[in-house]
Design an enzyme around this catalytic site. Structure first.
Site, PDB file in Angstrom:
ATOM      1  N   PHE A   7      24.240  44.209  97.706  1.00 39.64           N
ATOM      2  CA  PHE A   7      25.317  43.693  97.142  1.00 39.64           C
ATOM      3  C   PHE A   7      26.553  43.623  97.996  1.00 39.64           C
ATOM      4  O   PHE A   7      26.874  44.594  98.483  1.00 39.64           O
ATOM      5  CB  PHE A   7      25.581  44.395  95.855  1.00 39.64           C
ATOM      6  CG  PHE A   7      24.686  44.522  94.672  1.00 39.64           C
ATOM      7  CD1 PHE A   7      25.000  43.423  93.266  1.00 39.64           C
ATOM      8  CD2 PHE A   7      23.549  45.112  94.563  1.00 39.64           C
ATOM      9  CE1 PHE A   7      24.019  43.232  92.612  1.00 39.64           C
ATOM     10  CE2 PHE A   7      22.653  45.013  93.588  1.00 39.64           C
ATOM     11  CZ  PHE A   7      22.821  44.094  92.579  1.00 39.64           C
ATOM     12  N   ASP A   8      27.409  42.481  98.050  1.00 36.97           N
ATOM     13  CA  ASP A   8      28.677  42.623  98.530  1.00 36.97           C
ATOM     14  C   ASP A   8      29.465  43.431  97.666  1.00 36.97           C
ATOM     15  O   ASP A   8      29.193  43.592  96.496  1.00 36.97           O
ATOM     16  CB  ASP A   8      29.069  41.138  98.541  1.00 36.97           C
ATOM     17  CG  ASP A   8      30.542  41.110  99.174  1.00 36.97           C
ATOM     18  OD1 ASP A   8      31.089  41.737 100.006  1.00 36.97           O
ATOM     19  OD2 ASP A   8      31.419  40.471  98.331  1.00 36.97           O
ATOM     20  N   LEU A   9      30.613  44.078  98.163  1.00 33.75           N
ATOM     21  CA  LEU A   9      31.567  44.769  97.308  1.00 33.75           C
ATOM     22  C   LEU A   9      32.567  44.087  96.647  1.00 33.75           C
ATOM     23  O   LEU A   9      32.642  43.980  95.343  1.00 33.75           O
ATOM     24  CB  LEU A   9      32.187  46.101  98.081  1.00 33.75           C
ATOM     25  CG  LEU A   9      32.890  47.151  97.394  1.00 33.75           C
ATOM     26  CD1 LEU A   9      32.240  47.592  96.366  1.00 33.75           C
ATOM     27  CD2 LEU A   9      33.549  48.016  98.617  1.00 33.75           C
TER      28      LEU A   9
END
Length: 218
Positions: A7-9
């Site tokens: 996951f990107d943040l």
């Protein structure tokens, strides 16, 4: 071992827009630049800061580093927690892990901030690793960040079992370069057109839609 979801943040796990844009505006102000539009400020959510200051404003690398240092000083003090986890994300992460998935954070935000933010929101136990660049922004390329997470968790030779989730074109291009499935989310800071043009394999419009897609891959 099940699939790995990275996951990107910013814009994927949390709405970090207010903290980032206010600190970028502060950096511009301190550098003697005029007030920037909301569109310009939002463009800083996702890519490495030094690169973006150079691309958007024509700064030299030295000027961009100075702007980044000013940004980080302000961000460390009162920007990093000006941030909200998207509703449904903690539950999604728990359900993924219960279903046998491995999970990771893969972001261009420096690791020192990323770990503090993830821990602040109580999400640290829900990830197997955090892949992020150091403070000098070396190795901030999204492909490298994805591949680093894969290597750490034993998925380097299992690309078909890896999914990258992000809201900007950088996430999609990085995933394609790394040879893994890309999922774009439109509830963050990118839009459907940006994600389509980057070549996202799948695009979802909500955390609930993301849940349906990911859990359906098990």
């Amino acid at each position: 071992m099940g699939k790995l979801v990275i996951f990107d943040l910013d814009g994927t796990l949390s709405d970090s827009g207010p903290g980032i844009t206010r600190c970028v505006q502060h950096a511009y102000r301190m550098m003697g630049y005029p007030e920037q539009t909301e569109e310009v400020l939002r463009s800083f959510i996702g890519p490495p800061l030094v690169t973006q200051f150079m691309a958007v404003s024509g700064m030299t690398r030295d000027q961009a580093w100075k702007a980044t240092e000013i940004y980080r000083e302000r961000y460390e003090r009162d920007g990093k927690f000006d941030n909200t986890v998207y509703p449904g994300i903690p539950e999604l992460l728990k359900d993924l892990r219960d279903a046998g998935f491995s999970t990771a954070v893969g972001t261009s935000k420096p690791g020192m901030f990323t770990t503090q933010i993830i821990d602040h929101f109580g999400l640290t136990p829900l990830f197997d690793t955090i892949s992020a660049p150091g403070p000098d922004e070396t190795r901030s390329n999204k492909q490298f960040i994805i591949e680093q997470a894969m290597e750490t968790l034993g998925y380097a030779d299992r690309k078909k079992d890896v999914i990258m989730v992000g809201d900007r074109k950088y996430d999609i291009v990085g995933a394609k370069s790394a040879g893994v499935t890309s999922v774009g989310v439109t509830y963050g800071f990118g839009d459907r057109r940006e994600l389509e043009e980057a070549g996202a394999d799948v695009i979802v419009d909500s955390v609930e839609e993301l849940r349906g897609y990911l859990l359906g891959q098990n």
